[in-house]
Design an enzyme around this catalytic site. Structure first.
Site, short mmCIF file in Angstrom:
data_model
loop_
_atom_site.label_atom_id
_atom_site.label_comp_id
_atom_site.label_asym_id
_atom_site.label_seq_id
_atom_site.Cartn_x
_atom_site.Cartn_y
_atom_site.Cartn_z
N ASP A 10 -19.05 -17.63 -23.98
CA ASP A 10 -19.78 -17.68 -25.08
C ASP A 10 -18.60 -17.80 -26.30
O ASP A 10 -18.39 -16.69 -26.78
CB ASP A 10 -20.95 -16.94 -25.39
CG ASP A 10 -21.35 -16.81 -27.02
OD1 ASP A 10 -21.26 -18.02 -27.65
OD2 ASP A 10 -22.13 -16.03 -27.41
N THR A 14 -16.35 -15.15 -34.32
CA THR A 14 -15.94 -13.86 -34.26
C THR A 14 -15.34 -13.43 -32.96
O THR A 14 -14.13 -12.93 -33.07
CB THR A 14 -16.58 -13.11 -35.18
OG1 THR A 14 -17.27 -13.54 -36.41
CG2 THR A 14 -15.82 -11.63 -35.46
N ILE A 16 -15.24 -14.02 -28.66
CA ILE A 16 -15.27 -14.64 -27.38
C ILE A 16 -16.18 -13.85 -26.45
O ILE A 16 -15.41 -12.83 -25.99
CB ILE A 16 -14.24 -15.40 -26.73
CG1 ILE A 16 -13.30 -16.42 -27.58
CG2 ILE A 16 -14.28 -15.99 -25.44
CD1 ILE A 16 -12.12 -17.10 -27.22
N ASP A 104 -24.49 -22.90 -29.13
CA ASP A 104 -24.71 -21.44 -28.77
C ASP A 104 -26.33 -21.24 -28.95
O ASP A 104 -27.15 -20.46 -28.53
CB ASP A 104 -24.16 -20.58 -29.63
CG ASP A 104 -23.86 -21.11 -31.17
OD1 ASP A 104 -24.21 -22.13 -31.34
OD2 ASP A 104 -23.54 -20.04 -32.09
#
Length: 247
Positions: A10, A14, A16, A104
């Site tokens: 993902d 800000t 990973i 996401d």
């Protein structure tokens, strides 16, 4: 013989975040700063076992994608970046242009529906806060996007002459500036969740849970009403459902 491991990634604004999964369970999870490609490569070099394939979502742009692809290529893996669409797994999209929904958010909807099996409000509280509604049949009705708590506080500091961000706490009646800023940000976030929740309750004509995830989830959870289901890795959970369905 045990099932092969799958890597889920993902790539957010800000962080990973990644998870190594086998047959519906997590073998290992972790995260690194999105800007630090070397840290992601190092994390991948220390995976407890080699995954057979990788599936991810990316809202952080081409540079983040390149960091991930390079690190996985060094391990002989290609990643399949999942995109939102009209229907996937048990969820269908009511977005005007389904492909424009953030990957996401789409994965989080699929992850939430796999847990709840019906209507719910899906809240991901990170750099931005997204509030997305699913009806009883798993149809995405639409959602809201607003600044996250840290983003709100950063904006106050950057755009005002007299407000400086410092460690504040939630108070019913804040008596100092730091507490006033923090309380205002939490109230804004929680209030938006409660308004969206009430709107969904009216549509489905009944109670629905709030599925809550993200770095600020614990900060706002205690300020919500009704049934709250806290899921730690909601986007990764959705990616796992997607990946297992593609096996």
């Amino acid at each position: 013989m045990s099932a092969p491991a799958i890597l889920l990634v993902d790539a957010g604004n800000t962080r990973i975040k990644w998870g190594l999964s086998r047959a519906g369970g997590w073998i290992a999870t972790g995260s690194v700063d999105t800007a630090d490609g070397a840290a992601f490569a190092d994390a991948m070099s220390r995976l407890p076992e080699q995954p057979v394939r990788a599936v991810g979502s990316n809202v952080a742009g081409d540079t983040a994608a390149a960091h991930v692809e390079s690190a996985l290529s060094a391990r002989g893996l290609l990643i399949r970046w999942n995109a939102s669409c009209e229907r996937q797994a048990s969820v269908s999209s009511g977005y005007d242009r389904p492909g424009q929904l953030g990957a996401d958010r789409w994965a989080a909807l699929i992850g939430a529906h796999s847990h709840v099996g019906g209507a719910c409000l899906v809240v991901n509280a990170g750099t931005a806060i997204t509030l997305d509604a699913l009806d009883r049949g798993g149809r995405f009705l639409g959602g809201r996007i607003m600044p996250g708590i840290d983003t709100m506080l950063d904006a106050l500091e950057q755009r005002t002459a007299g407000l400086r961000r410092s460690q504040g706490a939630y108070r019913a009646f804040p008596a100092n500036t730091a507490d006033a800023m923090m309380t205002g940000a939490i109230d804004a976030a929680a209030g938006a969740v409660l308004r969206a929740h009430e709107a969904l309750r009216q549509v489905v004509q009944g109670e629905v849970p709030i599925v809550l995830s993200g770095g600020a989830a614990d900060t706002i959870a205690g300020h919500l009403a009704g049934r709250v289901i806290r899921i730690e890795h909601l986007v990764l959970e959705g990616l796992r459902v997607i990946a297992e369905g593609q096996a």
